[in-house]
Design a protein around this motif. Structure first.
Motif, PDB file in Angstrom:
ATOM      1  N   GLU A 197      14.081   8.626  -5.403  1.00  0.00           N
ATOM      2  CA  GLU A 197      13.027   8.067  -4.558  1.00  0.00           C
ATOM      3  C   GLU A 197      12.582   9.119  -3.546  1.00  0.00           C
ATOM      4  O   GLU A 197      13.412   9.757  -2.900  1.00  0.00           O
ATOM      5  CB  GLU A 197      13.519   6.816  -3.821  1.00  0.00           C
ATOM      6  CG  GLU A 197      13.607   5.569  -4.693  1.00  0.00           C
ATOM      7  CD  GLU A 197      12.232   5.062  -5.107  1.00  0.00           C
ATOM      8  OE1 GLU A 197      11.274   5.175  -4.308  1.00  0.00           O
ATOM      9  OE2 GLU A 197      12.102   4.555  -6.236  1.00  0.00           O
ATOM     10  N   VAL A 198      11.271   9.272  -3.434  1.00  0.00           N
ATOM     11  CA  VAL A 198      10.697  10.272  -2.532  1.00  0.00           C
ATOM     12  C   VAL A 198      10.105   9.580  -1.313  1.00  0.00           C
ATOM     13  O   VAL A 198       9.385   8.581  -1.439  1.00  0.00           O
ATOM     14  CB  VAL A 198       9.595  11.087  -3.241  1.00  0.00           C
ATOM     15  CG1 VAL A 198       8.992  12.111  -2.289  1.00  0.00           C
ATOM     16  CG2 VAL A 198      10.151  11.755  -4.490  1.00  0.00           C
ATOM     17  N   ARG A 199      10.400  10.122  -0.160  1.00  0.00           N
ATOM     18  CA  ARG A 199       9.753   9.668   1.056  1.00  0.00           C
ATOM     19  C   ARG A 199       9.083  10.869   1.722  1.00  0.00           C
ATOM     20  O   ARG A 199       9.728  11.898   1.939  1.00  0.00           O
ATOM     21  CB  ARG A 199      10.726   9.021   2.026  1.00  0.00           C
ATOM     22  CG  ARG A 199      10.019   8.471   3.279  1.00  0.00           C
ATOM     23  CD  ARG A 199      10.962   7.745   4.222  1.00  0.00           C
ATOM     24  NE  ARG A 199      10.197   7.142   5.296  1.00  0.00           N
ATOM     25  CZ  ARG A 199       9.695   5.916   5.285  1.00  0.00           C
ATOM     26  NH1 ARG A 199       9.903   5.154   4.214  1.00  0.00           N
ATOM     27  NH2 ARG A 199       9.010   5.431   6.299  1.00  0.00           N
ATOM     28  N   VAL A 200       7.794  10.729   2.010  1.00  0.00           N
ATOM     29  CA  VAL A 200       7.069  11.784   2.711  1.00  0.00           C
ATOM     30  C   VAL A 200       7.229  11.535   4.201  1.00  0.00           C
ATOM     31  O   VAL A 200       6.788  10.511   4.725  1.00  0.00           O
ATOM     32  CB  VAL A 200       5.579  11.798   2.315  1.00  0.00           C
ATOM     33  CG1 VAL A 200       4.873  12.962   2.986  1.00  0.00           C
ATOM     34  CG2 VAL A 200       5.432  11.877   0.800  1.00  0.00           C
ATOM     35  N   ASN A 201       7.878  12.482   4.878  1.00  0.00           N
ATOM     36  CA  ASN A 201       8.184  12.299   6.294  1.00  0.00           C
ATOM     37  C   ASN A 201       7.070  12.802   7.218  1.00  0.00           C
ATOM     38  O   ASN A 201       6.795  12.199   8.255  1.00  0.00           O
ATOM     39  CB  ASN A 201       9.485  13.026   6.645  1.00  0.00           C
ATOM     40  CG  ASN A 201      10.657  12.539   5.830  1.00  0.00           C
ATOM     41  OD1 ASN A 201      10.862  11.335   5.668  1.00  0.00           O
ATOM     42  ND2 ASN A 201      11.422  13.463   5.265  1.00  0.00           N
ATOM     43  N   ARG A 202       6.455  13.888   6.815  1.00  0.00           N
ATOM     44  CA  ARG A 202       5.478  14.514   7.694  1.00  0.00           C
ATOM     45  C   ARG A 202       4.512  15.354   6.862  1.00  0.00           C
ATOM     46  O   ARG A 202       4.921  15.975   5.876  1.00  0.00           O
ATOM     47  CB  ARG A 202       6.195  15.411   8.701  1.00  0.00           C
ATOM     48  CG  ARG A 202       5.306  16.118   9.725  1.00  0.00           C
ATOM     49  CD  ARG A 202       6.138  17.112  10.532  1.00  0.00           C
ATOM     50  NE  ARG A 202       5.366  17.773  11.579  1.00  0.00           N
ATOM     51  CZ  ARG A 202       5.662  18.964  12.085  1.00  0.00           C
ATOM     52  NH1 ARG A 202       6.733  19.632  11.643  1.00  0.00           N
ATOM     53  NH2 ARG A 202       4.925  19.492  13.045  1.00  0.00           N
ATOM     54  N   ILE A 204      -3.139   9.885   2.766  1.00  0.00           N
ATOM     55  CA  ILE A 204      -2.467   8.658   2.324  1.00  0.00           C
ATOM     56  C   ILE A 204      -2.911   8.292   0.909  1.00  0.00           C
ATOM     57  O   ILE A 204      -2.094   7.898   0.058  1.00  0.00           O
ATOM     58  CB  ILE A 204      -2.741   7.518   3.319  1.00  0.00           C
ATOM     59  CG1 ILE A 204      -2.011   7.800   4.638  1.00  0.00           C
ATOM     60  CG2 ILE A 204      -2.315   6.172   2.745  1.00  0.00           C
ATOM     61  CD1 ILE A 204      -2.359   6.863   5.767  1.00  0.00           C
ATOM     62  N   PHE A 205      -4.194   8.433   0.635  1.00  0.00           N
ATOM     63  CA  PHE A 205      -4.717   8.185  -0.708  1.00  0.00           C
ATOM     64  C   PHE A 205      -4.054   9.136  -1.707  1.00  0.00           C
ATOM     65  O   PHE A 205      -3.677   8.743  -2.817  1.00  0.00           O
ATOM     66  CB  PHE A 205      -6.233   8.396  -0.687  1.00  0.00           C
ATOM     67  CG  PHE A 205      -6.984   7.734  -1.801  1.00  0.00           C
ATOM     68  CD1 PHE A 205      -7.284   6.383  -1.760  1.00  0.00           C
ATOM     69  CD2 PHE A 205      -7.444   8.473  -2.880  1.00  0.00           C
ATOM     70  CE1 PHE A 205      -8.007   5.779  -2.780  1.00  0.00           C
ATOM     71  CE2 PHE A 205      -8.160   7.881  -3.906  1.00  0.00           C
ATOM     72  CZ  PHE A 205      -8.446   6.528  -3.856  1.00  0.00           C
ATOM     73  N   GLN A 218       4.199  10.794   9.302  1.00  0.00           N
ATOM     74  CA  GLN A 218       3.544  11.370  10.475  1.00  0.00           C
ATOM     75  C   GLN A 218       2.546  12.408   9.963  1.00  0.00           C
ATOM     76  O   GLN A 218       2.873  13.250   9.136  1.00  0.00           O
ATOM     77  CB  GLN A 218       4.584  12.038  11.375  1.00  0.00           C
ATOM     78  CG  GLN A 218       3.998  12.805  12.548  1.00  0.00           C
ATOM     79  CD  GLN A 218       5.047  13.617  13.287  1.00  0.00           C
ATOM     80  OE1 GLN A 218       6.251  13.406  13.110  1.00  0.00           O
ATOM     81  NE2 GLN A 218       4.609  14.553  14.094  1.00  0.00           N
ATOM     82  N   ILE A 219       1.318  12.343  10.450  1.00  0.00           N
ATOM     83  CA  ILE A 219       0.265  13.263   9.998  1.00  0.00           C
ATOM     84  C   ILE A 219      -0.307  14.004  11.196  1.00  0.00           C
ATOM     85  O   ILE A 219      -0.665  13.401  12.205  1.00  0.00           O
ATOM     86  CB  ILE A 219      -0.862  12.508   9.261  1.00  0.00           C
ATOM     87  CG1 ILE A 219      -0.318  11.809   8.012  1.00  0.00           C
ATOM     88  CG2 ILE A 219      -1.986  13.464   8.878  1.00  0.00           C
ATOM     89  CD1 ILE A 219      -1.342  10.946   7.293  1.00  0.00           C
ATOM     90  N   GLU A 220      -0.358  15.315  11.074  1.00  0.00           N
ATOM     91  CA  GLU A 220      -0.960  16.151  12.111  1.00  0.00           C
ATOM     92  C   GLU A 220      -2.139  16.902  11.504  1.00  0.00           C
ATOM     93  O   GLU A 220      -2.010  17.520  10.447  1.00  0.00           O
ATOM     94  CB  GLU A 220       0.048  17.164  12.652  1.00  0.00           C
ATOM     95  CG  GLU A 220       1.274  16.561  13.306  1.00  0.00           C
ATOM     96  CD  GLU A 220       2.280  17.630  13.702  1.00  0.00           C
ATOM     97  OE1 GLU A 220       1.873  18.804  13.847  1.00  0.00           O
ATOM     98  OE2 GLU A 220       3.473  17.299  13.831  1.00  0.00           O
ATOM     99  N   VAL A 221      -3.274  16.847  12.180  1.00  0.00           N
ATOM    100  CA  VAL A 221      -4.475  17.540  11.711  1.00  0.00           C
ATOM    101  C   VAL A 221      -4.868  18.575  12.760  1.00  0.00           C
ATOM    102  O   VAL A 221      -5.068  18.243  13.933  1.00  0.00           O
ATOM    103  CB  VAL A 221      -5.638  16.559  11.482  1.00  0.00           C
ATOM    104  CG1 VAL A 221      -6.886  17.314  11.038  1.00  0.00           C
ATOM    105  CG2 VAL A 221      -5.252  15.512  10.443  1.00  0.00           C
ATOM    106  N   HIS A 222      -4.960  19.814  12.343  1.00  0.00           N
ATOM    107  CA  HIS A 222      -5.342  20.909  13.226  1.00  0.00           C
ATOM    108  C   HIS A 222      -6.691  21.452  12.757  1.00  0.00           C
ATOM    109  O   HIS A 222      -6.791  22.028  11.670  1.00  0.00           O
ATOM    110  CB  HIS A 222      -4.279  22.005  13.210  1.00  0.00           C
ATOM    111  CG  HIS A 222      -2.938  21.533  13.673  1.00  0.00           C
ATOM    112  ND1 HIS A 222      -2.532  21.618  14.981  1.00  0.00           N
ATOM    113  CD2 HIS A 222      -1.925  20.929  12.994  1.00  0.00           C
ATOM    114  CE1 HIS A 222      -1.311  21.119  15.100  1.00  0.00           C
ATOM    115  NE2 HIS A 222      -0.920  20.683  13.904  1.00  0.00           N
TER     116      HIS A 222
END
Length: 751
Positions: free
Chosen positions: A633-638, A663-664, A699-703
């Motif tokens: 099972e994969v979990r995307v953390n960041r 997310i899509f 958690q998503i960071e956009v620069h």
């Protein structure tokens, strides 16, 4: 849009080509035509446009429109694709040719107008443009449609010029009334000021006078340093109505006397209706009628519940046809066999075979990507009212002119007898570029006579979608003694959506969408051969899916670059940096993303970090994904994303689009897969066509990288760049190289 607004337009031209039919150049694209006229009821009307692609040769076309829609000696405009109207009350209305499906164009495009026009954004209102390819064609797409992340790219300069032109003329009108030099006046907040005399006038008070003045052939746009709106964080104008429920989508249509139609489509691709026993269905209270069409049955009910119950009670026999025995094994086998053939060349640099002969190491791989459904939150629906002399269509569509064409084909009416009422879209992702459901609704409507809302259940929606093609890629590289690629060969095999959707663009056997990214890499590769083999999946219908070619191509290329880095025993980021010397914007976003993600330090066991770089839609992206893998099972953390999309209109929209795209993309990479057995789609609903849940969102960071370049696209790249970063992170965590999506199933298979 009022007929008065259309009828009022006359024109002037500003055309570098002078009607010569020359090909569309960047310079001619950035030119504009503008016209001033008296709008219905008084006021100032600004029409402006971009030369549209002529069918077949890409030349600019000229249209001349008079007050009655016929040619007029008063002049013409380049096929306009938007209009600005200012009424005597000072209200600014933008007739916008792009549909709003969550991407924020009903805020960002008005920002362009408001900036140059010098009006508050909250004074601008937006109306849907009517179907009119001559007026509202997007030259980047060759028609009036919304897609390809082009909305801001095509609107950036012409929309600003339209606002600036209106501002200049309004200032001239005020100066004429005050008998002063226009240079001594300025505009601000919807008014013209003459500071020396203390006089000022609202735009609404000036529009009639302005409409009688000549249009300047050139105007000066603001220097970006003087922007007061563009580049600033701006709340979306359409958010309040979506929050309070007053926003209207196609599914919200309610009409007097309207009935409801539940559709049952043939479960097998290519099958048709043989017979239907509707005895039990007609006994259900509220069922009014049962309608047959080519490959479906519609139960007409007084309300949705009656229609759905009636549909469930039908006894249907189908002519399943040649697709009845189709399996995934056959589809993949066809693709694998096709991959043995030489393809149509999309790019050829240097001598690839000689380079392979001198290479120290060779790496070969096969990548596969599955069919994907669009699974929009608003299922397919269309309301129609077909009469003998007219037809109305109420729908949310990305292709309004094609919807009219469907009406003409099905009803036999003339285009002017068909009225389209377009709405906000509850998700498009390419699905609403298609008119199959509109065509079906019209066929039902012809037999009903009253307004009828045709709706698909979620199961019908997923099992009768038009799917992202299954792709099969063979890719190879030859490396020198230092692990640097000296030979690169990439064969792309799959369905051609372009050949069906836009046949003139399918040239010399190459689908330009299928090879996008793959044939234009940011990396320094001296010898490369990219070719394309068209292989249609027998009866399975295929269509564009969010991110289209770049989504497919980036997964393969960026996963394979990671393989080459591993073969060269080099850090994946360092390996990419060494290949990006000729692409400083791509190198910059890679550096920004990896610094922000703290690339380098080791992660705990079971965790991994992966990276991707992409240039697509005119923008540069780099993503870093952090994942945990536990028992398959994969979990995307960041996820950390750096984007250089050129000049920024609204940072909030950019961030929201990237977050949604990520997310899509995670959903598709982990779970997305449509499989076929006996000609039928096996997935039915979100129970087996999984969607990422809120508690699974990372958690998503956009620069956003500051840039002075022209704007690039933003709606789709976030999805396109995600999958390889995720797959590379899984490799870093587990040592397993996954070359087939969805990675979730592949991990469990290899566990």
């Amino acid at each position: 849009m009022s007929q008065g607004l259309l009828d009022a337009q006359n024109g002037r031209t500003a055309d570098d080509n002078n009607g010569s039919g020359a090909g569309l150049s960047r310079r001619s694209f950035l030119k504009y035509g503008a016209t001033l006229g008296v709008a219905a009821g008084g006021g100032l009307l600004i029409g402006f446009g971009i030369p549209a692609l002529a069918q077949g040769d890409g030349a600019a076309r000229r249209s001349v429109v008079g007050g009655d829609g016929n040619e007029s000696p008063q002049g013409g405009v380049f096929e306009p694709n938007a209009f600005v109207q200012i009424d005597p009350a000072g209200k600014v209305t933008l007739i916008i040719p792009k549909v709003e499906m969550g991407q924020g164009v009903y805020t960002s495009i008005p920002m362009l107008i408001a900036e140059e026009l010098e009006v508050p954004l909250d004074s601008v209102t937006v109306d849907h443009a009517p179907p009119n390819a001559k007026l509202f064609s997007d030259p980047l797409l060759g028609g009036q449609l919304t897609g390809g992340s082009t909305s801001i790219r095509y609107a950036w300069e012409p929309m600003r010029r339209a606002g600036a032109t209106a501002r200049v003329v309004l200032i001239a009108a005020a100066a004429q009334q005050w008998q002063v030099d226009p240079a001594t006046c300025h505009a601000r907040q919807g008014q013209v000021f003459h500071d020396a005399s203390g006089r000022h006038a609202a735009y609404g008070d000036l529009v009639d006078a302005a409409a009688r003045l000549p249009v300047p052939q050139t105007v000066t746009l603001k220097d970006p340093k003087d922007f007061t709106l563009i580049g600033k964080r701006t709340k979306r104008l359409d958010s309040p109505e979506k929050v309070d429920g007053t926003a209207t989508f196609g599914l919200d249509v309610r009409l007097p006397g309207m009935v409801y139609a539940a559709i049952v489509n043939c479960p097998v691709f290519g099958g048709t209706l043989a017979s239907v026993d509707d005895t039990h269905a007609k006994q259900i209270p509220g069922v009014l009628q049962v309608v047959k069409v080519d490959n479906a049955v519609a139960v007409i009910g007084a309300h949705t519940w009656a229609a759905k119950r009636g549909a469930a009670a039908l006894a249907i026999k189908w002519n399943e046809g040649a697709g009845a025995n189709l399996t995934m094994q056959q589809i993949v086998g066809d693709l694998a066999n096709a991959a043995q053939r030489d393809g149509a060349v999309a790019r050829k640099d240097g001598d690839v075979q000689q380079a392979f002969g001198s290479a120290k190491t060779r790496v070969d791989a096969v990548y596969q990507q599955p069919f994907l459904a669009h699974a929009t939150m608003e299922p397919i629906n269309c309301t129609v009212h077909v009469r003998a002399d007219a037809c109305d269509i109420w729908v949310g569509t990305q292709v309004p002119t094609r919807a009219i064409d469907a009406g003409v084909t099905v009803t036999g009416l003339k285009p002017e007898q068909i009225t389209l009422h377009n709405f906000l879209l509850g998700g498009g992702f390419g699905r609403r570029l298609e008119v199959d459901a509109i065509t079906q609704a019209l066929k039902v409507g012809k037999q009903v006579g009253t307004p009828v809302k045709v709706f698909w259940t979620r199961e019908e929606d997923i099992q009768h979608d038009m799917y992202r093609p299954y792709y099969y890629d063979r890719i190879s590289a030859g490396l020198d003694a230092n692990g640097k690629p000296v030979a690169w060969q990439h064969r792309i095999v799959g369905s051609s959506v372009i050949a069906r959707f836009a046949p003139p663009a399918f040239k010399n056997g190459v689908d330009p969408d299928a090879v996008e990214v793959s044939a234009d890499l940011p990396y320094d590769l001296p010898n490369q051969l990219i070719d394309y083999v068209r292989e249609e999946p027998r009866t399975v219908p295929t269509a564009f899916w969010r991110g289209v070619g770049p989504t497919r191509g980036t997964f393969v290329v960026e996963s394979f670059v990671d393989e080459l880095a591993a073969s060269a025993k080099t850090d994946p980021v360092i390996y990419r940096r060494n290949l990006l010397g000729k692409s400083p914007r791509a190198l910059n976003v890679l550096d920004v993303a990896t610094r922000a993600a703290n690339w380098g330090p080791p992660l705990p066991k079971g965790q991994g970090r992966g990276v991707s770089v992409m240039h697509a839609f005119g923008s540069f992206f780099s993503m870093v994904a952090d994942v945990s893998v536990d028992d398959g099972e994969v979990r995307v953390n960041r996820v950390v994303c750096a984007v250089d999309c050129g000049m920024v209109v609204n940072p909030e929209t950019i961030e929201a689009q990237i977050e949604g795209g990520i997310i899509f993309g995670i959903t598709a990479a982990l779970y997305g897969e449509i499989t076929i057995d006996r000609g039928r789609v096996q997935q039915t609903n979100f129970t087996d066509y999984r969607i990422l849940r809120i508690d699974q969102s990372p958690q998503i960071e956009v620069h956003i990288v500051k840039s002075a370049e022209a704007p690039g696209g933003i709606g789709e790249p976030g999805t396109a760049a995600l999958a390889p970063a995720l797959a590379n992170a899984i490799y870093a965590a587990t040592g397993k190289r996954l070359r087939q999506l969805p990675v979730g199933r592949q991990l469990q298979t290899t566990a």
